[in-house]
Write a protein that holds these residues in place. Sequence first.
Motif, PDB file in Angstrom:
ATOM      1  N   ALA A 294      57.481  47.267  16.411  1.00 21.40           N
ATOM      2  CA  ALA A 294      56.032  47.432  16.314  1.00 21.40           C
ATOM      3  C   ALA A 294      55.669  48.676  15.519  1.00 21.40           C
ATOM      4  O   ALA A 294      54.547  48.786  15.015  1.00 21.40           O
ATOM      5  CB  ALA A 294      55.422  47.507  17.710  1.00 21.40           C
ATOM      6  N   GLU A 295      56.606  49.622  15.386  1.00 22.52           N
ATOM      7  CA  GLU A 295      56.367  50.839  14.597  1.00 22.52           C
ATOM      8  C   GLU A 295      56.640  50.620  13.120  1.00 22.52           C
ATOM      9  O   GLU A 295      56.605  51.562  12.331  1.00 22.52           O
ATOM     10  CB  GLU A 295      57.234  51.994  15.125  1.00 22.52           C
ATOM     11  N   LEU A 296      56.941  49.374  12.748  1.00 20.27           N
ATOM     12  CA  LEU A 296      57.220  48.974  11.370  1.00 20.27           C
ATOM     13  C   LEU A 296      58.600  49.413  10.893  1.00 20.27           C
ATOM     14  O   LEU A 296      58.919  49.266   9.713  1.00 20.27           O
ATOM     15  CB  LEU A 296      56.145  49.492  10.397  1.00 20.27           C
ATOM     16  N   GLN A 297      59.408  49.938  11.805  1.00 20.62           N
ATOM     17  CA  GLN A 297      60.787  50.266  11.440  1.00 20.62           C
ATOM     18  C   GLN A 297      61.631  49.000  11.433  1.00 20.62           C
ATOM     19  O   GLN A 297      61.427  48.095  12.250  1.00 20.62           O
ATOM     20  CB  GLN A 297      61.393  51.262  12.429  1.00 20.62           C
ATOM     21  N   ILE A 298      62.550  48.932  10.505  1.00 18.71           N
ATOM     22  CA  ILE A 298      63.473  47.799  10.468  1.00 18.71           C
ATOM     23  C   ILE A 298      64.401  47.909  11.665  1.00 18.71           C
ATOM     24  O   ILE A 298      64.933  48.999  11.963  1.00 18.71           O
ATOM     25  CB  ILE A 298      64.259  47.777   9.147  1.00 18.71           C
ATOM     26  N   GLU A 299      64.572  46.820  12.380  1.00 19.69           N
ATOM     27  CA  GLU A 299      65.348  46.836  13.619  1.00 19.69           C
ATOM     28  C   GLU A 299      66.738  47.437  13.419  1.00 19.69           C
ATOM     29  O   GLU A 299      67.474  47.053  12.499  1.00 19.69           O
ATOM     30  CB  GLU A 299      65.481  45.416  14.179  1.00 19.69           C
ATOM     31  N   GLY A 300      67.069  48.399  14.277  1.00 18.37           N
ATOM     32  CA  GLY A 300      68.385  49.017  14.257  1.00 18.37           C
ATOM     33  C   GLY A 300      68.567  50.102  13.216  1.00 18.37           C
ATOM     34  O   GLY A 300      69.650  50.685  13.119  1.00 18.37           O
ATOM     35  N   LEU A 301      67.525  50.392  12.431  1.00 17.20           N
ATOM     36  CA  LEU A 301      67.636  51.395  11.378  1.00 17.20           C
ATOM     37  C   LEU A 301      66.564  52.466  11.566  1.00 17.20           C
ATOM     38  O   LEU A 301      65.372  52.157  11.645  1.00 17.20           O
ATOM     39  CB  LEU A 301      67.491  50.748   9.992  1.00 17.20           C
ATOM     40  N   ALA A 302      66.993  53.725  11.610  1.00 16.54           N
ATOM     41  CA  ALA A 302      66.055  54.828  11.829  1.00 16.54           C
ATOM     42  C   ALA A 302      65.466  55.352  10.524  1.00 16.54           C
ATOM     43  O   ALA A 302      64.555  56.175  10.546  1.00 16.54           O
ATOM     44  CB  ALA A 302      66.759  55.966  12.576  1.00 16.54           C
ATOM     45  N   ASP A 303      65.979  54.870   9.396  1.00 21.93           N
ATOM     46  CA  ASP A 303      65.556  55.409   8.105  1.00 21.93           C
ATOM     47  C   ASP A 303      65.078  54.308   7.159  1.00 21.93           C
ATOM     48  O   ASP A 303      65.180  54.423   5.940  1.00 21.93           O
ATOM     49  CB  ASP A 303      66.706  56.180   7.450  1.00 21.93           C
ATOM     50  N   ALA A 304      64.547  53.221   7.733  1.00 19.60           N
ATOM     51  CA  ALA A 304      64.063  52.115   6.906  1.00 19.60           C
ATOM     52  C   ALA A 304      62.879  51.439   7.584  1.00 19.60           C
ATOM     53  O   ALA A 304      62.857  51.288   8.813  1.00 19.60           O
ATOM     54  CB  ALA A 304      65.178  51.100   6.655  1.00 19.60           C
ATOM     55  N   TRP A 305      61.907  51.046   6.763  1.00 26.58           N
ATOM     56  CA  TRP A 305      60.691  50.404   7.257  1.00 26.58           C
ATOM     57  C   TRP A 305      60.359  49.194   6.381  1.00 26.58           C
ATOM     58  O   TRP A 305      60.847  49.076   5.261  1.00 26.58           O
ATOM     59  CB  TRP A 305      59.503  51.370   7.212  1.00 26.58           C
ATOM     60  N   ALA A 312      58.593  40.785   9.468  1.00 29.00           N
ATOM     61  CA  ALA A 312      58.279  40.126  10.736  1.00 29.00           C
ATOM     62  C   ALA A 312      57.935  41.223  11.735  1.00 29.00           C
ATOM     63  O   ALA A 312      58.811  41.774  12.416  1.00 29.00           O
ATOM     64  CB  ALA A 312      59.461  39.293  11.219  1.00 29.00           C
ATOM     65  N   VAL A 313      56.654  41.569  11.798  1.00 31.52           N
ATOM     66  CA  VAL A 313      56.173  42.656  12.657  1.00 31.52           C
ATOM     67  C   VAL A 313      55.549  42.051  13.914  1.00 31.52           C
ATOM     68  O   VAL A 313      54.715  41.149  13.812  1.00 31.52           O
ATOM     69  CB  VAL A 313      55.117  43.513  11.915  1.00 31.52           C
ATOM     70  N   PRO A 314      55.947  42.513  15.096  1.00 28.72           N
ATOM     71  CA  PRO A 314      55.347  41.973  16.327  1.00 28.72           C
ATOM     72  C   PRO A 314      53.829  42.104  16.312  1.00 28.72           C
ATOM     73  O   PRO A 314      53.294  43.155  15.950  1.00 28.72           O
ATOM     74  CB  PRO A 314      55.962  42.852  17.423  1.00 28.72           C
ATOM     75  N   ASP A 315      53.148  41.033  16.684  1.00 35.91           N
ATOM     76  CA  ASP A 315      51.684  41.050  16.777  1.00 35.91           C
ATOM     77  C   ASP A 315      51.312  41.407  18.210  1.00 35.91           C
ATOM     78  O   ASP A 315      51.261  40.557  19.084  1.00 35.91           O
ATOM     79  CB  ASP A 315      51.113  39.685  16.384  1.00 35.91           C
ATOM     80  N   LEU A 316      51.050  42.691  18.445  1.00 40.05           N
ATOM     81  CA  LEU A 316      50.802  43.172  19.805  1.00 40.05           C
ATOM     82  C   LEU A 316      49.506  42.630  20.393  1.00 40.05           C
ATOM     83  O   LEU A 316      49.314  42.673  21.610  1.00 40.05           O
ATOM     84  CB  LEU A 316      50.780  44.704  19.809  1.00 40.05           C
ATOM     85  N   SER A 317      48.624  42.105  19.540  1.00 37.48           N
ATOM     86  CA  SER A 317      47.374  41.544  20.055  1.00 37.48           C
ATOM     87  C   SER A 317      47.591  40.175  20.693  1.00 37.48           C
ATOM     88  O   SER A 317      46.700  39.653  21.372  1.00 37.48           O
ATOM     89  CB  SER A 317      46.336  41.435  18.935  1.00 37.48           C
ATOM     90  N   THR A 319      50.872  39.320  22.234  1.00 39.66           N
ATOM     91  CA  THR A 319      52.127  39.296  22.991  1.00 39.66           C
ATOM     92  C   THR A 319      51.958  38.758  24.412  1.00 39.66           C
ATOM     93  O   THR A 319      52.912  38.249  25.002  1.00 39.66           O
ATOM     94  CB  THR A 319      52.734  40.706  23.056  1.00 39.66           C
ATOM     95  N   THR A 320      50.752  38.867  24.992  1.00 39.83           N
ATOM     96  CA  THR A 320      50.563  38.346  26.340  1.00 39.83           C
ATOM     97  C   THR A 320      50.656  36.820  26.367  1.00 39.83           C
ATOM     98  O   THR A 320      51.175  36.238  27.319  1.00 39.83           O
ATOM     99  CB  THR A 320      49.187  38.776  26.893  1.00 39.83           C
ATOM    100  N   GLU A 321      50.165  36.183  25.320  1.00 41.59           N
ATOM    101  CA  GLU A 321      50.221  34.718  25.255  1.00 41.59           C
ATOM    102  C   GLU A 321      51.498  34.226  24.605  1.00 41.59           C
ATOM    103  O   GLU A 321      51.962  33.119  24.891  1.00 41.59           O
ATOM    104  CB  GLU A 321      49.009  34.176  24.493  1.00 41.59           C
ATOM    105  N   ASP A 322      52.076  35.042  23.714  1.00 39.94           N
ATOM    106  CA  ASP A 322      53.315  34.657  23.020  1.00 39.94           C
ATOM    107  C   ASP A 322      54.112  35.923  22.686  1.00 39.94           C
ATOM    108  O   ASP A 322      53.828  36.597  21.693  1.00 39.94           O
ATOM    109  CB  ASP A 322      52.990  33.896  21.737  1.00 39.94           C
ATOM    110  N   PRO A 323      55.100  36.267  23.505  1.00 42.26           N
ATOM    111  CA  PRO A 323      55.873  37.506  23.300  1.00 42.26           C
ATOM    112  C   PRO A 323      56.607  37.555  21.952  1.00 42.26           C
ATOM    113  O   PRO A 323      56.970  38.634  21.489  1.00 42.26           O
ATOM    114  CB  PRO A 323      56.877  37.494  24.462  1.00 42.26           C
ATOM    115  N   THR A 324      56.817  36.401  21.324  1.00 43.88           N
ATOM    116  CA  THR A 324      57.557  36.374  20.053  1.00 43.88           C
ATOM    117  C   THR A 324      56.617  36.348  18.848  1.00 43.88           C
ATOM    118  O   THR A 324      57.082  36.231  17.714  1.00 43.88           O
ATOM    119  CB  THR A 324      58.475  35.142  20.005  1.00 43.88           C
ATOM    120  N   ALA A 325      55.319  36.445  19.070  1.00 46.87           N
ATOM    121  CA  ALA A 325      54.347  36.338  17.969  1.00 46.87           C
ATOM    122  C   ALA A 325      54.519  37.468  16.971  1.00 46.87           C
ATOM    123  O   ALA A 325      54.742  38.624  17.339  1.00 46.87           O
ATOM    124  CB  ALA A 325      52.927  36.350  18.527  1.00 46.87           C
TER     125      ALA A 325
END
Length: 442
Positions: A294-305, A312-317, A319-325
Amino acid sequence: MAKGKKQPKRILIVGGGYVGLYTALGLQKKLRSLEASVTVVDPQPHMTYQPFLPEAAAGSIEPRHVVVPLRNVLRRCHVLTGRVTKIDHATKTATVESLDGHTELVEYDLLISALGSVSRLLPIPGLEERGIGFKTVGEAIYLRNHVLSRLDQAATTADPELRRKMLSFVVIGGGYAGVEALAELEDMARYAIRYYEGISAKDMRWVLVEASNRIMPEVSAKMGVYTVKVLEKRGIQVFLDTRAKSLENGHVVLDDGTEFDADTIIWTAGVKANPMLANTDLPLDQRGRVRCTAELQIEGLADAWAAGDNAAVPDLSRTTEDPTATCSPSAQHAVRQAKRLVPNVLAALRGKKQKPYVHKYQGSVASLGLYKGVTDVLGVIRLKGFLAWGLHRAYHLSRMPTFNRKVRIMFDWLGAFVFRREVISMGQIQDPKTEFTRAAKS
């Protein structure tokens, strides 16, 4: 350099579209002296503001004014005009192919993937040969000249079947891009046809084909129905729940049995993440997008966005209806993610905590041609007609990068209002060598 002096971090931004430009602009304003250098790589020397492409195609805006020259505005960044063909994050290198064909390795410390998307083509016979995309300013200019040249040909032929084909225009894809392109081009052609003898507006056939049961899913279903009614009132045929089966030689065959000939087929039926991502060691999802937090970081990488259509950025708006959105590929998300991306990259550089990207639906605006539009604000305020059209223009003008471009576009609109739009086909642009070659042979 003095011993032990800290070296500036090297930030590489791959892609100069919405995310690339906005992120580079933000970083060049907020980076401290010698804190980091920014390099932007893109095959084009400019960023294209795609929501204005329909108006550029229709002649309401000068095409040059919907693009922003990267070198002009990113004066504190390094701009490389070339195509990234490979990213090896394990070694922190990117392979860049320049315009003259040679390749070079670009080293970096921090990576931002802003590769965007490309048209998603389906295996429909004839699509590759006959279809015209609508994602670049070149395609917008081509379509403008192409549509007007069809009117020229229709007015000069005595063959009724050929005339019918020349005056048949099809748009496949009922999202924002398809509906706005169709509405603006039809509006332009309807205005232009008054200058042609022997043909009239009723001779034209404009068709919209959409595979789902509604158009413009970004607005409410009610507004979608209203938009269909507005288009049909203008004589535009709208096919819902319908797919194109074949487009060979301009012969359009739909899966409901409808068949007709058309010399203009515009394809706006979806996008896919830039296929170059497959040539990287970045984690991808099933749709070929870079997997992000959700912070726009590439998963598993601290130095890439990553952000925008390629992420594929989680849509936090949702997530309650669809955690994979995940966030949909749209200009709104790209611009807003870029604004969140800048402080997050700066936070990482300075050892501070990053914040998640949270999207709150604020509404949608769409143009249906000159002085016509639909607007859905917060799902509560729904406007139609002239007011909605004005809001559409105001919103996108506010999102257009640089004061320079904003002013130029406003003058374009003023000129079009006072003198009416230009309806000149400059088809020679498509093949400028024809006359020179003919002269050489004579």
